[in-house]
Scaffold this motif. Structure first.
Motif, PDB file in Angstrom:
ATOM      1  N   PRO A 127       0.820  -1.223   0.000  1.00 28.38           N
ATOM      2  CA  PRO A 127       0.000   0.000   0.000  1.00 28.38           C
ATOM      3  C   PRO A 127       0.851   1.269   0.000  1.00 28.38           C
ATOM      4  O   PRO A 127       0.529   2.236  -0.683  1.00 28.38           O
ATOM      5  CB  PRO A 127      -0.816  -0.123   1.295  1.00 28.38           C
ATOM      6  N   TRP A 128       1.943   1.243   0.771  1.00 26.06           N
ATOM      7  CA  TRP A 128       2.846   2.403   0.787  1.00 26.06           C
ATOM      8  C   TRP A 128       3.526   2.582  -0.570  1.00 26.06           C
ATOM      9  O   TRP A 128       3.671   3.688  -1.077  1.00 26.06           O
ATOM     10  CB  TRP A 128       3.885   2.236   1.896  1.00 26.06           C
ATOM     11  N   GLY A 129       3.915   1.447  -1.190  1.00 29.20           N
ATOM     12  CA  GLY A 129       4.552   1.523  -2.501  1.00 29.20           C
ATOM     13  C   GLY A 129       3.626   2.115  -3.549  1.00 29.20           C
ATOM     14  O   GLY A 129       4.039   2.943  -4.374  1.00 29.20           O
ATOM     15  N   PHE A 130       2.345   1.705  -3.522  1.00 28.74           N
ATOM     16  CA  PHE A 130       1.390   2.233  -4.511  1.00 28.74           C
ATOM     17  C   PHE A 130       1.090   3.706  -4.247  1.00 28.74           C
ATOM     18  O   PHE A 130       1.009   4.504  -5.185  1.00 28.74           O
ATOM     19  CB  PHE A 130       0.106   1.410  -4.478  1.00 28.74           C
ATOM     20  N   ALA A 131       0.933   4.092  -2.978  1.00 29.34           N
ATOM     21  CA  ALA A 131       0.700   5.498  -2.640  1.00 29.34           C
ATOM     22  C   ALA A 131       1.877   6.359  -3.084  1.00 29.34           C
ATOM     23  O   ALA A 131       1.698   7.460  -3.618  1.00 29.34           O
ATOM     24  CB  ALA A 131       0.448   5.649  -1.147  1.00 29.34           C
ATOM     25  N   SER A 132       3.089   5.857  -2.873  1.00 30.86           N
ATOM     26  CA  SER A 132       4.280   6.601  -3.288  1.00 30.86           C
ATOM     27  C   SER A 132       4.329   6.746  -4.803  1.00 30.86           C
ATOM     28  O   SER A 132       4.715   7.796  -5.332  1.00 30.86           O
ATOM     29  CB  SER A 132       5.544   5.893  -2.790  1.00 30.86           C
ATOM     30  N   PHE A 133       3.918   5.686  -5.516  1.00 26.55           N
ATOM     31  CA  PHE A 133       3.884   5.757  -6.978  1.00 26.55           C
ATOM     32  C   PHE A 133       2.918   6.848  -7.443  1.00 26.55           C
ATOM     33  O   PHE A 133       3.216   7.608  -8.368  1.00 26.55           O
ATOM     34  CB  PHE A 133       3.460   4.413  -7.562  1.00 26.55           C
ATOM     35  N   MET A 134       1.746   6.945  -6.803  1.00 24.56           N
ATOM     36  CA  MET A 134       0.756   7.939  -7.223  1.00 24.56           C
ATOM     37  C   MET A 134       1.256   9.377  -7.035  1.00 24.56           C
ATOM     38  O   MET A 134       0.793  10.293  -7.712  1.00 24.56           O
ATOM     39  CB  MET A 134      -0.563   7.727  -6.482  1.00 24.56           C
ATOM     40  N   THR A 135       2.214   9.567  -6.112  1.00 20.92           N
ATOM     41  CA  THR A 135       2.772  10.919  -5.921  1.00 20.92           C
ATOM     42  C   THR A 135       4.067  11.118  -6.700  1.00 20.92           C
ATOM     43  O   THR A 135       4.637  12.205  -6.662  1.00 20.92           O
ATOM     44  CB  THR A 135       3.048  11.184  -4.432  1.00 20.92           C
ATOM     45  N   SER A 136       4.517  10.077  -7.396  1.00 19.93           N
ATOM     46  CA  SER A 136       5.740  10.179  -8.194  1.00 19.93           C
ATOM     47  C   SER A 136       5.450  10.892  -9.509  1.00 19.93           C
ATOM     48  O   SER A 136       4.295  11.192  -9.842  1.00 19.93           O
ATOM     49  CB  SER A 136       6.294   8.784  -8.485  1.00 19.93           C
ATOM     50  N   ASP A 137       6.497  11.132 -10.280  1.00 22.23           N
ATOM     51  CA  ASP A 137       6.339  11.816 -11.559  1.00 22.23           C
ATOM     52  C   ASP A 137       5.378  11.062 -12.474  1.00 22.23           C
ATOM     53  O   ASP A 137       4.467  11.657 -13.053  1.00 22.23           O
ATOM     54  CB  ASP A 137       7.705  11.973 -12.234  1.00 22.23           C
ATOM     55  N   LYS A 138       5.550   9.737 -12.596  1.00 20.07           N
ATOM     56  CA  LYS A 138       4.663   8.946 -13.464  1.00 20.07           C
ATOM     57  C   LYS A 138       3.224   8.985 -12.956  1.00 20.07           C
ATOM     58  O   LYS A 138       2.287   9.168 -13.730  1.00 20.07           O
ATOM     59  CB  LYS A 138       5.155   7.495 -13.544  1.00 20.07           C
ATOM     60  N   GLY A 139       3.038   8.789 -11.655  1.00 17.78           N
ATOM     61  CA  GLY A 139       1.691   8.785 -11.097  1.00 17.78           C
ATOM     62  C   GLY A 139       0.999  10.124 -11.237  1.00 17.78           C
ATOM     63  O   GLY A 139      -0.204  10.188 -11.526  1.00 17.78           O
ATOM     64  N   GLN A 140       1.733  11.208 -11.046  1.00 16.29           N
ATOM     65  CA  GLN A 140       1.149  12.545 -11.153  1.00 16.29           C
ATOM     66  C   GLN A 140       0.830  12.909 -12.597  1.00 16.29           C
ATOM     67  O   GLN A 140      -0.108  13.665 -12.860  1.00 16.29           O
ATOM     68  CB  GLN A 140       2.088  13.563 -10.531  1.00 16.29           C
ATOM     69  N   ARG A 141       1.580  12.365 -13.538  1.00 14.45           N
ATOM     70  CA  ARG A 141       1.279  12.624 -14.946  1.00 14.45           C
ATOM     71  C   ARG A 141      -0.004  11.917 -15.379  1.00 14.45           C
ATOM     72  O   ARG A 141      -0.704  12.376 -16.281  1.00 14.45           O
ATOM     73  CB  ARG A 141       2.464  12.227 -15.831  1.00 14.45           C
TER      74      ARG A 141
END
Length: 314
Positions: A278-292
């Motif tokens: 869950p932490w890994g997925f949340a971090s992805f959503m705030t990463s450059d790819k997730g935010q794009r």
């Protein structure tokens, strides 16, 4: 969809085998592997589904199983430890946070994006402008007919439809628009999903739907400057009298600059002390790819600097 289901079945089998061969009790997922269920407000299904697909392609050993439900249920699942990640439009209350603290949990609240509520009408409805004041009067039952909004209207009673009675959309309407007053009975009702609201409005000339902005996207338009063709999107004004000059549609630029008055935030509510999937997925959503991905959906990313395309309203 079928391919993804087979993939998840395989991942679940691996997790079960791993658990059987291990003396460790509890979750076996890691930051980028395993299978976990998350809860998300149904308002954000299109964008969360795309985030999941990209994340799983990047991490083939990871499986995110989304449970799209109401905001109330999503947060309840988090409180009951049934999920470790919930997507909602509010942070935890003091009482909810105290409940976690009493169990030695210290959840995180991470802003993901700025979203907006869109007001949609049937394509046969000529009314295209509405003030927040008039929207409030409609929701509380003070205004019940289209002629009270526009004297020239040939339509009759206003039928307001929401996605779900326990959704974040209804809560926002009561708390932020009506000042805590209840929604009027009779001309205000709730269905079950945002797609049902769109379908209802497309078939009923007197209807007004209230949905999340990310359900409006025209998939054929990569600029986010047009909306779905089966309905019309109203321009909304923060002023008491709506005019073309002071009213805005929920375009990305108007959400970004704060012109659109029905904006709200989206949060990842995370209770994952092991820093697992869950932490890994949340971090992805705030990463450059997730935010794009958020940018492409028509919402405003929370953590990444982006180029917003300016628009000129109709």
């Amino acid at each position: 969809m079928m391919k993804r289901q087979f993939r998840l079945i395989g991942l679940v089998a691996l997790v079960v085998l791993s658990a059987c061969n291990s003396k460790s009790k509890g979750p076996t997922d890691t930051y980028s592997s395993g299978v976990v269920t998350i809860a998300a407000d149904e308002s954000f299904e299109p964008i969360i589904q795309e985030e999941i697909e990209v994340f799983e392609n990047l991490y083939p050993l990871a499986g995110i199983v989304p449970r799209y439900t109401t905001e109330v249920e999503a947060i309840n699942l988090l409180l009951k430890d049934s999920v470790r990640l919930a997507i909602a439009t509010r942070t935890l209350t003091k009482e909810e946070m105290n409940s976690f603290h009493s169990r030695k949990f210290f959840p995180r609240e991470i802003k993901l994006a700025t979203d907006g509520l869109a007001l949609i009408v049937n394509r046969a409805n000529p009314d295209s402008l509405l003030s927040v004041r008039d929207f409030r009067r409609i929701l509380t039952g003070e205004v019940k007919n289209w002629k009270e909004v526009n004297p020239d209207s040939r339509l009759k009673g206003i039928q307001v439809v929401f996605d779900n009675k326990n959704s974040s959309t209804v809560r926002f309407a009561i708390d932020s628009i009506c000042g805590g007053k209840p929604l009027a009975e009779g001309n205000v009702s709730a269905l079950k999903t945002n797609q049902q609201v769109i379908d209802y409005v497309a078939k009923n000339p007197d209807a007004m739907g209230v949905i999340g902005v990310n359900w409006l996207g025209n998939r054929s338009d990569t600029t986010n400057l047009s909306f779905r063709e089966e309905i019309r999107v109203m321009s909304v004004s923060a002023e008491d009298i709506a005019t073309p000059a002071n009213s805005y549609k929920p375009y990305q630029a108007y959400l970004f600059y704060g012109n659109y008055p029905l904006a709200r935030s989206i949060y990842a509510l995370l209770n994952d002390p092991r820093s697992g999937l869950p932490w890994g997925f949340a971090s992805f959503m705030t990463s450059d790819k997730g935010q794009r991905i958020i940018l492409k959906s028509g919402l405003v990313p929370a953590t990444q600097p982006v180029r917003i395309v300016h628009v000129k309203d109709e």
